[in-house]
Motif scaffolding. Structure first.
Motif, PDB file in Angstrom:
ATOM      1  N   ALA A 264      44.517  41.036  60.616  1.00  0.00           N
ATOM      2  CA  ALA A 264      43.437  40.174  60.133  1.00  0.00           C
ATOM      3  C   ALA A 264      42.331  41.023  59.508  1.00  0.00           C
ATOM      4  O   ALA A 264      41.793  40.672  58.450  1.00  0.00           O
ATOM      5  N   GLY A 265      42.009  42.135  60.138  1.00  0.00           N
ATOM      6  CA  GLY A 265      41.004  43.043  59.575  1.00  0.00           C
ATOM      7  C   GLY A 265      41.455  43.616  58.245  1.00  0.00           C
ATOM      8  O   GLY A 265      40.661  43.698  57.291  1.00  0.00           O
TER       9      GLY A 265
ATOM     10  N   ALA B   6      41.373  43.573  52.254  1.00  0.00           N
ATOM     11  CA  ALA B   6      42.111  43.382  50.999  1.00  0.00           C
ATOM     12  C   ALA B   6      41.499  42.252  50.172  1.00  0.00           C
ATOM     13  O   ALA B   6      41.385  42.363  48.942  1.00  0.00           O
ATOM     14  N   LEU B   7      41.084  41.180  50.836  1.00  0.00           N
ATOM     15  CA  LEU B   7      40.462  40.061  50.113  1.00  0.00           C
ATOM     16  C   LEU B   7      39.127  40.482  49.502  1.00  0.00           C
ATOM     17  O   LEU B   7      38.799  40.097  48.378  1.00  0.00           O
ATOM     18  N   THR B   8      38.379  41.288  50.233  1.00  0.00           N
ATOM     19  CA  THR B   8      37.106  41.785  49.703  1.00  0.00           C
ATOM     20  C   THR B   8      37.335  42.651  48.471  1.00  0.00           C
ATOM     21  O   THR B   8      36.648  42.507  47.455  1.00  0.00           O
TER      22      THR B   8
ATOM     23  N   TYR C 282      37.586  43.439  42.481  1.00  0.00           N
ATOM     24  CA  TYR C 282      38.407  43.686  41.287  1.00  0.00           C
ATOM     25  C   TYR C 282      38.322  42.512  40.310  1.00  0.00           C
ATOM     26  O   TYR C 282      38.255  42.712  39.096  1.00  0.00           O
ATOM     27  N   GLU C 283      38.345  41.294  40.847  1.00  0.00           N
ATOM     28  CA  GLU C 283      38.243  40.120  39.977  1.00  0.00           C
ATOM     29  C   GLU C 283      36.891  40.093  39.264  1.00  0.00           C
ATOM     30  O   GLU C 283      36.818  39.787  38.071  1.00  0.00           O
ATOM     31  N   ALA C 284      35.826  40.423  39.984  1.00  0.00           N
ATOM     32  CA  ALA C 284      34.498  40.456  39.366  1.00  0.00           C
ATOM     33  C   ALA C 284      34.442  41.539  38.296  1.00  0.00           C
ATOM     34  O   ALA C 284      33.899  41.314  37.196  1.00  0.00           O
TER      35      ALA C 284
END
Length: 97
Positions: free
Chosen positions: A51-52, A57-59, A64-66
């Motif tokens: 989960a950590g 990875a989501l952060t 990267y998307e920004a």
């Protein structure tokens, strides 16, 4: 020995055998339960770790998307600027649209 005493000793022996078998089954069940509890704890630890890692990875993905959006916007502006300069220099026909 008397037949009554022999019979009592046989019954005692059978009862002791049943008791030993029952204790063995109980000890084995406790061992399995302990093994399952250990395995469950390991799985919970793995779940927390994963989960950590997923949160991290989501952060990173959001960063990267920004960055990708920013680069895309800058490229569009650069293309527009280049087209404008070429148009002013008479090198490019204006796009219709």
């Amino acid at each position: 020995m008397t037949p009554i005493l022999d019979d009592a000793l046989k019954r005692l022996d059978v009862a002791l055998g049943l008791l030993e078998a029952s204790v063995s089954r109980r000890l084995e069940a406790e061992k399995r339960r302990g093994d399952l509890e250990t395995e469950l704890q390991l799985m919970q630890d793995d779940r927390a770790r994963l989960a950590g890692e997923l949160d991290g990875a989501l952060t990173r993905l959001q960063r990267y998307e920004a960055a990708t959006d920013d680069v895309s916007q800058r490229v569009r502006v650069a293309i527009g600027t280049i087209q404008s300069v070429l148009h002013q220099a008479g090198e490019l026909e204006p796009e219709e649209g």
